[in-house]
Motif scaffolding. Structure first.
Motif, short mmCIF file in Angstrom:
data_model
loop_
_atom_site.label_atom_id
_atom_site.label_comp_id
_atom_site.label_asym_id
_atom_site.label_seq_id
_atom_site.Cartn_x
_atom_site.Cartn_y
_atom_site.Cartn_z
N UNK A 1 0.86 -1.17 0.00
CA UNK A 1 0.00 0.00 0.00
C UNK A 1 0.91 1.22 0.00
N UNK A 2 0.67 2.11 -0.90
CA UNK A 2 1.55 3.24 -1.15
C UNK A 2 1.53 4.29 -0.04
N UNK A 3 2.61 5.05 0.00
CA UNK A 3 2.85 6.16 0.91
C UNK A 3 1.66 7.13 0.89
N UNK A 13 -13.86 3.15 9.03
CA UNK A 13 -14.45 3.80 10.19
C UNK A 13 -15.34 2.85 10.98
N UNK A 14 -14.97 2.60 12.22
CA UNK A 14 -15.76 1.76 13.11
C UNK A 14 -15.71 0.28 12.79
N UNK A 15 -14.83 -0.14 11.91
CA UNK A 15 -14.76 -1.54 11.52
C UNK A 15 -13.32 -2.04 11.55
N UNK A 16 -13.17 -3.31 11.25
CA UNK A 16 -11.84 -3.91 11.14
C UNK A 16 -11.45 -3.90 9.67
N UNK A 17 -10.30 -3.33 9.37
CA UNK A 17 -9.79 -3.27 8.01
C UNK A 17 -9.01 -4.55 7.73
N UNK A 18 -9.34 -5.23 6.65
CA UNK A 18 -8.70 -6.50 6.31
C UNK A 18 -7.64 -6.28 5.24
N UNK A 19 -6.38 -6.40 5.65
CA UNK A 19 -5.24 -6.26 4.73
C UNK A 19 -4.55 -7.61 4.57
N UNK A 20 -5.35 -8.65 4.41
CA UNK A 20 -4.79 -10.00 4.35
C UNK A 20 -4.53 -10.50 2.93
N UNK A 25 2.91 -7.01 0.62
CA UNK A 25 4.18 -7.28 1.30
C UNK A 25 4.60 -6.10 2.17
N UNK A 26 4.33 -4.89 1.70
CA UNK A 26 4.77 -3.68 2.40
C UNK A 26 3.61 -2.71 2.55
N UNK A 27 3.51 -2.14 3.75
CA UNK A 27 2.58 -1.04 4.00
C UNK A 27 3.48 0.17 4.20
N UNK A 28 3.45 1.11 3.26
CA UNK A 28 4.39 2.21 3.26
C UNK A 28 4.05 3.30 4.28
N UNK A 29 4.97 4.24 4.43
CA UNK A 29 4.87 5.33 5.40
C UNK A 29 3.55 6.08 5.29
N UNK A 30 2.96 6.31 6.44
CA UNK A 30 1.73 7.10 6.59
C UNK A 30 0.56 6.62 5.74
N UNK A 44 -0.29 -12.59 5.97
CA UNK A 44 0.87 -13.44 6.23
C UNK A 44 2.11 -13.06 5.44
N UNK A 45 1.97 -12.32 4.36
CA UNK A 45 3.13 -11.96 3.54
C UNK A 45 3.70 -10.58 3.85
N UNK A 46 3.08 -9.84 4.77
CA UNK A 46 3.58 -8.51 5.10
C UNK A 46 4.88 -8.64 5.88
N UNK A 47 5.94 -8.02 5.35
CA UNK A 47 7.25 -8.10 5.99
C UNK A 47 7.72 -6.76 6.55
N UNK A 48 7.10 -5.64 6.13
CA UNK A 48 7.50 -4.35 6.68
C UNK A 48 6.33 -3.38 6.71
N UNK A 49 6.38 -2.53 7.73
CA UNK A 49 5.36 -1.50 7.92
C UNK A 49 6.10 -0.17 8.04
N UNK A 50 5.73 0.79 7.21
CA UNK A 50 6.41 2.07 7.15
C UNK A 50 6.19 2.93 8.37
#
Length: 135
Positions: A1-3, A13-20, A25-30, A44-50
């Protein structure tokens, strides 16, 4: 997911966000800074969080990780890992049943900087629906 992709948005809003998604692999800064999330599933494949990826998500109190090993939390220019800065003051993460509790506990309480890890916010680790850390 991009910066800055969903910064200041009402996504989730008010729910659980599913990023599965298996391709994520990467959730970028901010990416979700200031978003109105209450819960989050990280695949399971996410290796880094910005840095500041989920910062200021004041209602975020439950994070479910599907990955066996904790993702790398990228640091800001001052050396602080701010990925979860100022989330809800009390919450918990769920980890897979075959994940190492000690590895996740170390990740929760590692010291990349002040108020940069979830243990500072009285967060716990749950596995198979049971609290396993802190004891």
């Amino acid at each position: 997911i991009k910066h800055d992709c969903f910064t200041h948005s009402r996504v989730g809003y008010g729910t659980i966000l599913d990023l599965s998604s298996k391709g994520l692999v990467t959730i970028e800064a901010r990416a979700f800074e200031y978003a109105q999330l209450t819960g989050l599933t990280i695949g399971s494949n996410v290796t880094s969080i910005g840095e500041s990826a989920f910062a200021m998500c004041n209602n975020l109190s439950i994070i479910t990780f599907e990955c066996l090993h904790p993702p790398v939390l990228e640091t800001d220019v001052t050396g602080n890992a701010t990925s979860f800065y100022r989330v809800a003051p009390i919450g918990h993460i769920n980890i897979p049943s075959n994940a190492s509790v000690s590895e996740w506990a170390d990740w929760m309480s590692s010291d990349p900087g002040p108020y940069s890890h979830l243990a500072d916010y009285n967060w716990s680790i749950y596995q198979n629906g049971q609290k396993v850390w802190p004891e």
